[in-house]
Design a protein around this motif. Sequence first.
Motif, PDB file in Angstrom:
ATOM      1  N   THR A 137      -6.542  -1.243  12.894  1.00 56.34           N
ATOM      2  CA  THR A 137      -6.624  -1.132  11.443  1.00 56.34           C
ATOM      3  C   THR A 137      -7.787  -1.981  10.947  1.00 56.34           C
ATOM      4  O   THR A 137      -7.975  -3.112  11.402  1.00 56.34           O
ATOM      5  N   HIS A 138      -8.554  -1.435  10.030  1.00 59.74           N
ATOM      6  CA  HIS A 138      -9.666  -2.173   9.420  1.00 59.74           C
ATOM      7  C   HIS A 138      -9.424  -2.259   7.922  1.00 59.74           C
ATOM      8  O   HIS A 138      -9.209  -1.240   7.261  1.00 59.74           O
ATOM      9  N   THR A 139      -9.428  -3.476   7.408  1.00 55.84           N
ATOM     10  CA  THR A 139      -9.189  -3.719   5.987  1.00 55.84           C
ATOM     11  C   THR A 139     -10.350  -4.527   5.424  1.00 55.84           C
ATOM     12  O   THR A 139     -10.850  -5.456   6.072  1.00 55.84           O
ATOM     13  N   SER A 144      -6.719   6.321   4.570  1.00 47.65           N
ATOM     14  CA  SER A 144      -7.113   5.108   3.867  1.00 47.65           C
ATOM     15  C   SER A 144      -6.296   4.970   2.598  1.00 47.65           C
ATOM     16  O   SER A 144      -5.754   5.949   2.077  1.00 47.65           O
ATOM     17  N   MET A 154      -9.360  -2.297   0.306  1.00 44.73           N
ATOM     18  CA  MET A 154      -9.049  -1.011   0.920  1.00 44.73           C
ATOM     19  C   MET A 154      -8.718  -1.218   2.388  1.00 44.73           C
ATOM     20  O   MET A 154      -9.244  -2.132   3.033  1.00 44.73           O
ATOM     21  N   THR A 155      -7.846  -0.363   2.914  1.00 41.90           N
ATOM     22  CA  THR A 155      -7.498  -0.415   4.332  1.00 41.90           C
ATOM     23  C   THR A 155      -7.584   0.983   4.928  1.00 41.90           C
ATOM     24  O   THR A 155      -7.365   1.980   4.230  1.00 41.90           O
ATOM     25  N   MET A 156      -7.931   1.037   6.200  1.00 42.21           N
ATOM     26  CA  MET A 156      -8.029   2.319   6.885  1.00 42.21           C
ATOM     27  C   MET A 156      -7.366   2.209   8.251  1.00 42.21           C
ATOM     28  O   MET A 156      -7.549   1.212   8.966  1.00 42.21           O
ATOM     29  N   PRO A 194      -6.917   9.894  10.629  1.00 46.17           N
ATOM     30  CA  PRO A 194      -7.366   8.671   9.944  1.00 46.17           C
ATOM     31  C   PRO A 194      -7.010   8.754   8.464  1.00 46.17           C
ATOM     32  O   PRO A 194      -7.176   9.799   7.834  1.00 46.17           O
ATOM     33  N   ARG A 232       0.861  -1.186   0.000  1.00 47.13           N
ATOM     34  CA  ARG A 232       0.000   0.000   0.000  1.00 47.13           C
ATOM     35  C   ARG A 232       0.895   1.232   0.000  1.00 47.13           C
ATOM     36  O   ARG A 232       2.101   1.142   0.231  1.00 47.13           O
ATOM     37  N   TYR A 270       1.587   5.868   4.711  1.00 47.20           N
ATOM     38  CA  TYR A 270       0.867   7.001   5.291  1.00 47.20           C
ATOM     39  C   TYR A 270       1.812   8.124   5.706  1.00 47.20           C
ATOM     40  O   TYR A 270       1.407   9.278   5.814  1.00 47.20           O
ATOM     41  N   ARG A 321      -5.649   2.065  -1.039  1.00 48.45           N
ATOM     42  CA  ARG A 321      -5.794   0.760  -1.679  1.00 48.45           C
ATOM     43  C   ARG A 321      -4.751  -0.191  -1.100  1.00 48.45           C
ATOM     44  O   ARG A 321      -3.692   0.235  -0.645  1.00 48.45           O
TER      45      ARG A 321
END
Length: 277
Positions: free
Chosen positions: A191-193, A223, A209-211, A221, A120, A123, A225
């Motif tokens: 983390t939520h994917t 996000s 997608m991941t956030m 926050p 990804r 960040y 791909r």
Amino acid sequence: MRDDPSAQNFATNLKLAVSYYPSVAQVCRKLGINRQQFVKYLGGAAFPSRGTMRRICDFLGVDEFEILMPPEQFRDIIRLRPNAAFEDLPVPPRLKDMLAQAVSSPAEVRRLHGYYYEYRYSYTRPGRFLRSLVFIYGWKSYTFYRRIERLKEVHSTGAPPEVFKYDGMIMPVGDRLHLLDFETITQSELTHTVLYLNYSNRVSRLVGMTMGVSALSSHEPVSARICLEYVGRNVQRSRALRGCGLCAPDAPEISPFVRDYLTQPGIQPGMIIAPPS
């Protein structure tokens, strides 16, 4: 038997571990071990076979070398280690529904077990890809995973990398996989994917997608791909980890598929989900 320090440690440690359960009888039922024989283990009059030792350790959630440690060391381990005694505790109905969802479609999810490289946009380093190692594995009817991030240029030398480790659970919902994990070193990030469930017999890639939250001081926050590329069921972990870190989108480690997926229009790299002003 009583003169063997390891056997004495085992008996003492087993007593302590069993004390976390409602009764010895319950432990024997869950283990499928004759109570009379189990009492001999507790009293130090007998020592289990290798197969029985493995069953006991798996049930208690400890390794064999841990249960043979001196009692004062084992006490610190078992005190902080969740165990199966909590399986019988009541939980809210909605949480039961979530856990039931986590064990649905096990055959479809079992095909995913193994090691993956995860890609990804970083960040914290704009314009750089982050390549991490993910291990998906099963426990009872659930599927868990561990992700290791190394915030350092791939193959670079010098100072050691900043490392983050995440442990999480995979829940299939419809034709999507929901991955929720917790960072275990700093214990300060979730983390939520969401990934597309691949129904092919041989899974080579998973995309979605991941956030999460950026490691910058703003902790916003963010996000992005995400793409997971299958490496294998068994890998040399030290070697695989050396290939993890930050790299340019045109680096030789990045396949054309990953590069195209992460950079295609529609989603801005490292999109920040900022609160309204």
